[in-house]
Design a protein around this motif. Structure first.
Motif, PDB file in Angstrom:
ATOM      1  N   LYS A  74      -4.190  10.140 -12.357  1.00  0.00           N
ATOM      2  CA  LYS A  74      -5.120   9.059 -12.730  1.00  0.00           C
ATOM      3  C   LYS A  74      -4.635   8.364 -13.998  1.00  0.00           C
ATOM      4  O   LYS A  74      -4.687   7.138 -14.114  1.00  0.00           O
ATOM      5  CB  LYS A  74      -6.525   9.616 -12.921  1.00  0.00           C
ATOM      6  N   ARG A  87      -2.226  -1.043  -3.593  1.00  0.00           N
ATOM      7  CA  ARG A  87      -3.019   0.182  -3.676  1.00  0.00           C
ATOM      8  C   ARG A  87      -2.054   1.355  -3.812  1.00  0.00           C
ATOM      9  O   ARG A  87      -1.039   1.414  -3.133  1.00  0.00           O
ATOM     10  CB  ARG A  87      -3.900   0.364  -2.434  1.00  0.00           C
ATOM     11  N   LYS A  89      -8.647   4.157   6.240  1.00  0.00           N
ATOM     12  CA  LYS A  89      -9.818   3.345   5.896  1.00  0.00           C
ATOM     13  C   LYS A  89      -9.438   2.132   5.051  1.00  0.00           C
ATOM     14  O   LYS A  89     -10.194   1.164   4.960  1.00  0.00           O
ATOM     15  CB  LYS A  89     -10.842   4.187   5.121  1.00  0.00           C
ATOM     16  N   ASN A  90      -8.294   2.186   4.425  1.00  0.00           N
ATOM     17  CA  ASN A  90      -7.899   1.142   3.483  1.00  0.00           C
ATOM     18  C   ASN A  90      -7.208  -0.025   4.178  1.00  0.00           C
ATOM     19  O   ASN A  90      -6.591   0.132   5.227  1.00  0.00           O
ATOM     20  CB  ASN A  90      -6.953   1.723   2.425  1.00  0.00           C
ATOM     21  N   GLU A 140      -8.803   9.162   5.788  1.00  0.00           N
ATOM     22  CA  GLU A 140      -9.130   8.495   4.520  1.00  0.00           C
ATOM     23  C   GLU A 140      -8.141   7.382   4.209  1.00  0.00           C
ATOM     24  O   GLU A 140      -8.534   6.297   3.771  1.00  0.00           O
ATOM     25  CB  GLU A 140      -9.147   9.518   3.378  1.00  0.00           C
ATOM     26  N   ASP A 177      -4.913   4.470  -7.825  1.00  0.00           N
ATOM     27  CA  ASP A 177      -6.194   3.831  -7.499  1.00  0.00           C
ATOM     28  C   ASP A 177      -7.136   4.781  -6.781  1.00  0.00           C
ATOM     29  O   ASP A 177      -8.351   4.623  -6.849  1.00  0.00           O
ATOM     30  CB  ASP A 177      -5.946   2.598  -6.606  1.00  0.00           C
ATOM     31  N   GLU A 178      -6.570   5.763  -6.086  1.00  0.00           N
ATOM     32  CA  GLU A 178      -7.399   6.651  -5.275  1.00  0.00           C
ATOM     33  C   GLU A 178      -6.785   8.045  -5.238  1.00  0.00           C
ATOM     34  O   GLU A 178      -5.555   8.196  -5.190  1.00  0.00           O
ATOM     35  CB  GLU A 178      -7.527   6.113  -3.851  1.00  0.00           C
ATOM     36  N   VAL A 179      -7.631   9.057  -5.277  1.00  0.00           N
ATOM     37  CA  VAL A 179      -7.219  10.450  -5.139  1.00  0.00           C
ATOM     38  C   VAL A 179      -7.861  11.015  -3.879  1.00  0.00           C
ATOM     39  O   VAL A 179      -9.074  10.890  -3.680  1.00  0.00           O
ATOM     40  CB  VAL A 179      -7.635  11.289  -6.362  1.00  0.00           C
ATOM     41  N   ILE A 180      -7.055  11.619  -3.006  1.00  0.00           N
ATOM     42  CA  ILE A 180      -7.561  12.257  -1.795  1.00  0.00           C
ATOM     43  C   ILE A 180      -7.325  13.761  -1.908  1.00  0.00           C
ATOM     44  O   ILE A 180      -6.201  14.199  -2.192  1.00  0.00           O
ATOM     45  CB  ILE A 180      -6.879  11.698  -0.531  1.00  0.00           C
ATOM     46  N   ASP A 191       0.872  -1.171   0.000  1.00  0.00           N
ATOM     47  CA  ASP A 191       0.000   0.000   0.000  1.00  0.00           C
ATOM     48  C   ASP A 191       0.912   1.226   0.000  1.00  0.00           C
ATOM     49  O   ASP A 191       1.695   1.433   0.931  1.00  0.00           O
ATOM     50  CB  ASP A 191      -0.884  -0.032   1.257  1.00  0.00           C
ATOM     51  N   THR A 225      -2.172   5.499  -3.879  1.00  0.00           N
ATOM     52  CA  THR A 225      -2.996   6.671  -3.574  1.00  0.00           C
ATOM     53  C   THR A 225      -2.174   7.935  -3.766  1.00  0.00           C
ATOM     54  O   THR A 225      -0.992   7.957  -3.439  1.00  0.00           O
ATOM     55  CB  THR A 225      -3.488   6.614  -2.108  1.00  0.00           C
ATOM     56  N   GLN A 263     -10.984  16.596   2.512  1.00  0.00           N
ATOM     57  CA  GLN A 263     -11.030  15.344   3.268  1.00  0.00           C
ATOM     58  C   GLN A 263      -9.946  15.327   4.339  1.00  0.00           C
ATOM     59  O   GLN A 263      -8.928  16.014   4.225  1.00  0.00           O
ATOM     60  CB  GLN A 263     -10.833  14.157   2.309  1.00  0.00           C
TER      61      GLN A 263
END
Length: 345
Positions: free
Chosen positions: A209, A192, A230-231, A227, A214-217, A168, A194, A222
């Protein structure tokens, strides 16, 4: 020749001026510059907010590629007409323990292009044989000019960090270095990936992207740490790559990293930290800085570009040298992540 010069101390003290073409010595190489990247450090000097010494007046630019126009009489590895890219240390002492062990980026007497020595935001630049690399077939001058920031990311991710498939990984900051850290981390098949940015980073986050996050914060909307936690198993990421030069992101990195995890700090700035580092000890976290790069990294990155494994160009926009100010201002306003100037177009 035309050159973009930081001519004196003060905000906005940068201009396009006519200056003589550099004269070379027996161990020098004169490049006709084909492409030069605008770095965040160039913008910091433009605004006079840099956290390092500057030898003004100085021609800006340290990310560059070109065609060899002239070689000194002692040059043996290159000849006129070669398409090449140059590293950033215009001078190193060659005798300290770091130079002797190939870590010349850490030489205490190192003088970088565009800061302490004249750089490549000009039609010609003088460099030295030891830091020049041939550009592989199929790699454009524009792409080759971005070898330097790509090598910064290579050093941080592939050399300093311990990253394994399935990890991660969180990258903080979607600037050029952060975006290339994303590309580099993606090669390790993270479980993952991020990226953390701000609302104003919208266009750069779109590039992230494209590069495979996989994820944008969004940090101003936020709670970043919440956040991230949470993963997965809730203990935090295995690796945080902090590509922002402010203390707040280091604090977030320390709060989110899992016990026995790693933080690699790439971004840096002049301000003090202002908070306790005790959680690093309590969590048994590996915390390291990553600075610059060296010869083998450049060779590897250029080979990866040749194979199509790495491509920094999607984050860039191209300008002529006469349009240098728009190149600076658009990058500064985050319209795109990286500006490239073509001095001889």
């Amino acid at each position: 020749m035309k050159a973009v010069i930081n001519f004196e101390e003060g905000k906005g003290k940068v201009a396009l001026q006519e200056v003589p073409i550099p004269k070379i010595g027996p161990k020098d190489i004169l490049l006709k510059v084909q492409a030069v990247g605008v770095c965040g450090s160039d913008l910091h000097m433009y605004h006079n907010i840099q956290g390092f010494a500057v030898n003004r007046p100085v021609i800006l630019g340290h990310e560059f590629s070109g065609i060899i126009a002239e070689v000194g009489e002692d040059i043996t590895l290159f000849r006129q007409g070669d398409k090449v890219v140059s590293e950033t240390p215009a001078y190193v002492c060659e005798t300290c323990v770091y130079c002797r062990t190939g870590q010349y980026q850490l030489c205490p007497d190192r003088r970088g292009f565009g800061v302490l020595e004249n750089g490549a935001m000009a039609q010609y630049v003088k460099t030295r044989e030891a830091i020049v690399h041939k550009i592989p077939e199929g790699v454009s001058f524009e792409k080759a000019a971005l070898t330097e920031p790509t090598c910064v990311a290579y050093n941080a991710v592939a050399y300093h960090s311990r990253i394994r498939p399935g990890d991660d990984v969180v990258v903080i900051g979607p600037g050029p270095i952060g975006l290339m850290c994303v590309q580099m981390a993606k090669l390790f098949s993270p479980g993952r990936l991020t990226i953390v940015g701000l609302n104003k980073d919208a266009s750069r986050l779109e590039v992230a992207k494209q590069f495979g996050v996989d994820e944008v914060i969004i940090a101003d909307e936020q709670d970043v740490v919440q956040e991230v936690l949470k993963n997965g198993d809730g203990f935090g990421p295995d690796l945080v790559l902090d590509a922002v030069g402010v203390s707040a992101t280091l604090k977030q990195s320390i709060e989110m990293i899992r016990p026995a995890g790693q933080i690699t700090k790439v971004g840096w700035g002049p301000n003090p930290v202002g908070f306790s580092l005790d959680p690093l000890i309590q969590k048994a976290v590996t915390f390291q800085g990553s600075f610059s790069h060296n010869y083998p990294m450049w060779e590897k990155v250029l080979h990866m570009m040749e194979k199509g494994e790495i491509d920094p160009l999607p984050m860039a926009k191209i300008f002529t040298i006469d349009d240098w100010k728009r190149a600076f201002d658009e990058m500064d306003s985050l319209l795109h992540a990286k500006s490239i100037i073509l001095p001889n177009k």
